[in-house]
Design an enzyme around this catalytic site. Sequence first.
Site, short mmCIF file in Angstrom:
data_model
loop_
_atom_site.label_atom_id
_atom_site.label_comp_id
_atom_site.label_asym_id
_atom_site.label_seq_id
_atom_site.Cartn_x
_atom_site.Cartn_y
_atom_site.Cartn_z
N ARG A 29 34.66 45.84 43.43
CA ARG A 29 36.11 45.63 43.51
C ARG A 29 36.58 44.83 42.29
O ARG A 29 35.93 43.86 41.89
CB ARG A 29 36.42 44.86 44.79
CG ARG A 29 37.87 44.59 45.03
CD ARG A 29 38.09 43.94 46.40
NE ARG A 29 37.80 42.51 46.42
CZ ARG A 29 38.66 41.57 46.04
NH1 ARG A 29 39.85 41.90 45.58
NH2 ARG A 29 38.33 40.29 46.13
N SER A 44 38.29 43.41 35.25
CA SER A 44 37.14 43.50 34.33
C SER A 44 36.34 42.22 34.26
O SER A 44 35.67 41.97 33.24
CB SER A 44 37.59 43.90 32.91
OG SER A 44 38.43 45.02 32.99
N ARG A 45 36.45 41.38 35.29
CA ARG A 45 35.67 40.13 35.36
C ARG A 45 36.10 39.12 34.30
O ARG A 45 35.37 38.17 34.01
CB ARG A 45 34.16 40.37 35.23
CG ARG A 45 33.58 41.46 36.16
CD ARG A 45 33.85 41.15 37.62
NE ARG A 45 33.05 41.96 38.52
CZ ARG A 45 33.56 42.60 39.58
NH1 ARG A 45 34.85 42.57 39.85
NH2 ARG A 45 32.75 43.25 40.39
N LEU A 46 37.30 39.32 33.71
CA LEU A 46 37.79 38.37 32.68
C LEU A 46 38.76 37.40 33.34
O LEU A 46 39.97 37.40 33.10
CB LEU A 46 38.45 39.15 31.54
CG LEU A 46 37.44 40.05 30.79
CD1 LEU A 46 38.14 40.91 29.75
CD2 LEU A 46 36.36 39.19 30.12
#
Length: 216
Positions: A12, A194-196
């Site tokens: 997710r 995007s995990r940023l």
Amino acid sequence: MALENGKIYDQRDYDSGTLGESDLPASPRALFESWLSEAFDHGLRDPNAMVISTVDDRGIPSSRVVLARGADERGIVFYTNYESRKGREIAQNPRVSLLFHWRELDRVVRIEGRAARVSEEESDAYFDSRHPLSRIGSTASPQSSVITKDELAARITALTAGVESGEIELTRPAHWGGYLVVPDEVEFWQGRPSRLHDRFRYRRDAGSWRIDRLAP
Ligand SMILES: Cc1cc2nc3c(=O)[nH]c(=O)nc-3n(C[C@H](O)[C@H](O)[C@H](O)COP(=O)(O)O)c2cc1C
Ligand code: PXP
């Protein structure tokens, strides 16, 4: 099913909001309070639940969930059994870590600080506000001790009978009360695509708070 052959598949993306430099007050308190209020307003279950980690005298950490029952200019307050595992560990080493995870908002708050008992008066006032059955439970239960189901039931039955007959007054037992966690460091984490993620850490610095953005 996300668990296949021992691997867990779930990717997710986090996209509920952003946290930027212009959102940051000078001290972490106001931001914590607004995030906690938003968690309540969102209708989350137990938004005041937090994981508290303690360490024992060998440096071995342990974690469990408790309910935050106060958040003010001093820090965060929770209530527990002073003779429980966490209570014994705090007596040896007051350094604790707290973690709130509001997953529906893609938010985490991490707090590091020191725990100290609140005043007897503050603990009494909170104890007296609790549901009677919760008061009985925390008076009768030697939290974290090994116990049989029968022994626990016998302790609850005896205490309940004493309270009902008027022989025992249900006042706060000495083994139960509050801790105040005074933060040294607070991190606000807002999940991003995007995990940023957006991460900001507040650290006490000469009477005020230094704020740094941390890499995701
Ligand atoms: C949502 C939730 C809230 C809890 N709140 C408390 C609490 O406020 N105080 C408490 O002593 N235990 C609370 N517990 C139970 C603790 O997680 C834990 O089992 C207990 O405190 C014993 O921990 P210890 O043996 O590590 O000291 C809660 C558990 C859950 C799941
Ligand atoms: C063992 C234990 N103690 C204390 C509490 C907190 O109780 P209260 O809601 O009365 O603060 C809980 C909540 O789950 C609990 O499980």
